[in-house]
Every structure is written in structure tokens, then in C-alpha cells.
Design an enzyme around this catalytic site. Sequence first.
Site, PDB file in Angstrom:
ATOM      1  N   ASP A 167      20.387 -20.312 -21.002  1.00 33.82           N
ATOM      2  CA  ASP A 167      20.040 -18.907 -21.192  1.00 33.82           C
ATOM      3  C   ASP A 167      21.273 -18.010 -21.161  1.00 33.82           C
ATOM      4  O   ASP A 167      21.165 -16.800 -21.344  1.00 33.82           O
ATOM      5  CB  ASP A 167      19.043 -18.457 -20.111  1.00 33.82           C
ATOM      6  CG  ASP A 167      17.664 -18.186 -20.688  1.00 33.82           C
ATOM      7  OD1 ASP A 167      17.447 -18.499 -21.867  1.00 33.82           O
ATOM      8  OD2 ASP A 167      16.802 -17.648 -19.962  1.00 33.82           O
ATOM      9  N   ASP A 311       6.948 -21.357 -10.359  1.00 31.36           N
ATOM     10  CA  ASP A 311       6.627 -22.758 -10.084  1.00 31.36           C
ATOM     11  C   ASP A 311       5.291 -22.911  -9.360  1.00 31.36           C
ATOM     12  O   ASP A 311       4.378 -23.596  -9.835  1.00 31.36           O
ATOM     13  CB  ASP A 311       7.764 -23.418  -9.290  1.00 31.36           C
ATOM     14  CG  ASP A 311       8.351 -22.501  -8.221  1.00 31.36           C
ATOM     15  OD1 ASP A 311       7.684 -21.521  -7.832  1.00 31.36           O
ATOM     16  OD2 ASP A 311       9.471 -22.772  -7.765  1.00 31.36           O
TER      17      ASP A 311
END
Length: 701
Positions: A167, A311
Site C-alpha cells: 500500500d 480482523d
Amino acid sequence: MKKLFFYLLFIIACPFLWIIISTPMGSHEQYIFGILSLALLFIANRSKRKDVSIALVMISILTSSRYLYFRATQTLYFNSQIETVLGWVLFLAEVYSWIMLLLGYLQTSSPLERKIEPLPDDESLWPTVDVYIPTYNENLDVVQDTVLAAQCIDYPKDKIKIYILDDGKRREFAVFAAKVGVGYITRSDNSHAKAGNLNHAMKLTKGELICIFDCDHVATRIFLQATVGSFLKDPKLALIQTPHHYYSPDPFERNLYGGRDIPNEGELFYGPLQKGNDMWNATFFCGSCAVIRRTALEEIGGVAVETVTEDAHTALKMQRLGWNSAYLGLKLSGGLSTERMTLHIIQRNRWARGMVQIFRMDNPLLGRGLTLPQRLCYLSAMMYFFFPLPRLIFLTAPLAFLLFNLNIIHSSASLIFAYALPHFIMSTVVSSRLNGSSRYSFWGDIYDLALAFHLVIPTIVTIFAPKRGKFNVTDKGELLDKTYFDHNIVKPHLITACILTVGIGWGIYRMLGYSSLVADTSVVGLNIAWTAYGLFFLIAAIMVARETRQVRKTIRLNVSIPTVLHYSSGMLARTYTKDLSMGGCFVNTPDDRHLTDEIEAIELHLSSGVVAIPVSQLKSKKDSSRLMFGDMPLSSRRELVRIVLSRADAWIDKPRAKDRPLRSLGMIIACMWQVIRSLKSDKKYQTPVNLNQTVASKESL
């Protein structure tokens, strides 16, 4: 039939349990009751049987419930509005602790010790796997070993593909990926941070399973062979999570432990808690060191993007749809821990905000799809991060009486002591029995107090504004060449410690009869002891801010490998290593030639071949030399990763000594004394300019 019998027995027992909880007693009778309960505890605690553990949990719950009932029915009478407010605040903090005790027992009373499910002999039946290694702003020297270790994983080469998800859009990462032969994926924006990065990669890859490693988590060679078999056995398995093991010390280990073998802060979660979650099919996805079934992710629309703890939220979504989860409690990877207390707090800040966001935006107590135990396991995880406010309330509550003579508990010291002491001892001993190898007694007080002052405001803000804030990447891989004391990070701790010290001093002054405030000396004494207890652990938390020198990034392994030394004169000598790391090695020398004829390179003779590495001498003795590795080809570094970090037994530890509460308390005292002695030898405190001292910025809130 067995469950029906259990429920019937519980219904029959309820009236008797209520009598035990609710029967009022004077201090004398309560002391006798408490002594008998504790005697039963210590006698039964000698047995290691699981059914005895369950019985002790029930006794602990009864004792703690009896204390809370006493507080609710006999102590909430006040003489003023300020006493009413402070008294109820303290009582609600105790209710919170009682709820967390019950939820903790639910999770840790019956942990599931899951075993490896073997893969079939026919490799054609093994599923294809995409390995994702997301990165944003980390240095290439942190990421490269993770990639090289992934290439060392023992899995058919036609069934595994490795991808760097960058990224940061950095050219050197693309070049590195091309050199080592792995995929490189980037995108035009950074929307939804890590979750968005993973979701973007899902659109470009096709593996049946997705294995995710944070860019500093190095996998062992057996990672996939230990985890993938479970997906073949259970077609409804969506996730298998493994522990986050850190081979570098966290701030508590480095700054306070003093080299002692004490469980670190995360071992409780990655031990009894996750194994307990697994028992109830409520394993949490932790963002790394996990394998996920692609179809399960696709069914929920990809990795969750609504919260900063993508998550755990992802696991919750899959479990709502009936997917199963699993936790394999084997250390199959190793990573870098947070190096500074500042960075540690920033990381925990994100975790706290994320879990509170889930509580507000997708509360597991509501909605369909979860069983009651699953809901309670998630409730426990979310409610834990509300701990800062209760911790600070317990720490400062006795000051109301010591400094201002406010009675926020309407009872005699003798009666409070008679009810509270059995509750405290019982919960401490039973928790030690259940979790003693993963969390030593009283260390949780230090961990929580170190964080509480910095997390209390972000947590409260997130309750009322759950969408506020953004994902923050935790910096890792930094070194520190000088010991210093980070005054800024513990400024609220220092101020509170001073106030508590004043409270204790004023309480002693009152006990001696010099104050015009009239009070029962036993009540004053009880509040002094309460304050001193909190101050003791607060001082220990303050000591974690003494950031000690750290000059090594990787672990050093005691391994003996046949080696050939290359001297600058062209001479060669055979020897072996005494230890080895990714940065260098320590070798025995056959003679003292290296004192005059410098060693320029070494050859490590491995079963897979010979690895030649240029070196420079750091420190030499007559019969040994410390060598630092120079630049080496990526192929050589991959082999070094294979023998240092990717061995199947790389992170297997010897069993740790079982916790004993009094011994654990002694360890804390010894650690604190060691820090005090070290403070005297520190020549100068200096805060490195490269550290960010602002923990809770406006963006992080």
C-alpha cells in the site's frame, strides 16, 4: 441426556446457591465462613483434575457473588450527593469486575487443546493457497525476511503463490518481488487501510485458501502443513488462527522483566483465552498468522472495513453465517513486538477503539447467527477494553476518604475485610490455577495501569462517536542506542503517584490523631492499605518507561553448524558456530590467526548446500570471534532464513514454571529493585528525537 441432567441439577441447586450468596452475617460469622471457604480452596487446589478446577471456579463465583451482594444490600447508604455519586461509581466498577470474572471463567475453564489435522498423502487433494503479506510504510529489511520465509514453507510449489501487498507503492518493493519471484500487488488509493488492501488482492488472486502474515511475521516451514488439513476435515471451517509469537521483547519484557522468564502481556490471550474461545467455536481472527477459506470471506463481502479491528470483526461476520473457526495453539511463526512504550500504547489504543466500535456497530449480543457462548466470548473481549475507567476508579477511590473524609462505602472496616478478602484470594488462586502458565498473578495490574491513563479518553470517545478515528500502523524494527526515561509517557502516572503518596501520608497523620477529622482508625488503616496496594503496582507501571538500550533486531540461536573461515591472506580453517542470528554469528577459532589475519568470509555447510557470506570481525578473543554478516545474495539470505527463523522447532520453548501468587509478587519486587539499581547507573536520560511522544492525537481519537 448429559446436558439435560446438568441443567436439571443446576435448577435444583439454584435455591441453595442463592442462600449461600444472600445470607447476611456479622463480621465474626463471615470470617469463619471465609476461613472455611479458603481452607476448602487450598485443600482442593492440591489436585490437578479438571473437574476439581470446575468446582473451584464455582466456589470462586459464589464467594465473589456473595461479596457483591453484600456491597449491593449493605453498603450503599450515603450522607451527601457527592458520596452517592462516588459510591455508586465505585460499586459499578466492582460490578464490571465481577462480570469480567464470570466471562473469564467461561473462556478459560475448559480450553480446547486442538491437534494438527494431517494432510492426505495424495498432494493433488491439497487446496491452493495464496499467501498475502500486506505492508504500508515498513522498511524493506523488515519485510524481506517474511517473504523469504514464506518461500521456505513446505508446500507444493504449484499450489502456493506469495504476494507482497504494497500500500506504500514503493519501487524498491516491486524490484525485490521480481528478484525473489513473488507477486507484487498495489493499488491507486489506500481506502480502508489494511482491510482494503486485502480485499483488493482478493479480486486479483484465486487461491482456495488465503494465508495472511503481517510483514514482520516470519513463518516456519510447517505452517501450512499444520493448518491446512483442518479445512479438508471440516468443509464449514472458515478460519484457523495461530498464536502471534514475538521473538523481540516488548516494553515490559525489555524494561521491567530483567531477563526473567515471565509470560508476556499477550500470552494469556494467545493461550487460555483463544483455546477457550475455540471450545465455543468463537475463535477470533487476529489479522496475521492465520488461514481463511476464500468462499467464507466472499460470502461476507470480504474483510470487514467498518472498524479499525477488521480482523475480529471479520471472524464475527463469518460466525454469524454459520461458519466454524479454529485455534491451533502452536507457535508456527515469529514476529517483531512493539519496541517502545509509546508505540505499544498506540497499538493498544487502536485495539481498544476497534473492539468498542464492534460493540456499538455490530454488537454480538444482538442479531442472529451466534450461539450464547459465542456471544459471551465476544462480549468478554469487548468489555475488557473498558478496563481503563474501572482501573482508575479502583486506584483513586480511597483518596475520597483519606483526603476528604467522604464515606463511599457504608460499612465497618472489619466487615468489608471479612467479605472482600475471601473474594480477592479465591479469585487470585483460581485464576492462577487456570492461567498460571500464561499470566502470572498480579502482572495484569501492571499491564492495565501502564495503559489505562492513555486509553480511557479514546475509549469513552469511541462509545459516543464510534466512527471517529482511523487505522494506525504500528511502527516496528527500530533500534535504540541509549537508555533513557520517557517522562512524557508516564506523566499522568507520576502525578497520580504523587497524589496517592500524599493520601497515604495524610492518612497516617490522621491515624496518629493530629487531624481534626474524626474517623475510625481501622477504616483509615484499610484505606491506607488499599492506596498503598494501588501505588505499588502504579510504580511498577511507571518503571516500564525506562526505555533500555536495544541494538539487536533478531534473535540469537545457540546452534552448531560446520563452518569454513576465509582469512584475508587466503588461508582457510574449518570450525563450527557457537550461535547464529540473521545479523552475524559467533564462531570458535582453531587458533589465534584471526588476531592478525582478519576473517573476511565464512561458509556455512548445511544439509541443503553451502552458504557463503562476507563478514567483518566485531570482537575477538584468542579462541573465538564475533562476526557481522555483510551484504549477501538473496539466495544466501533465504537459506539463512531457513536455518535461523523458519525451522519447524524455531519457537518451541521449554515449559514455564507454574505460577504461584506469592512467588509472582516476589518477582515483581525483584524486578522493581533491579530497575531502581539500574537507574543509579544510567549516566544520562535523553529522549531520542525520532520517537513520536504524542500517544492520543486528535486523529487517533
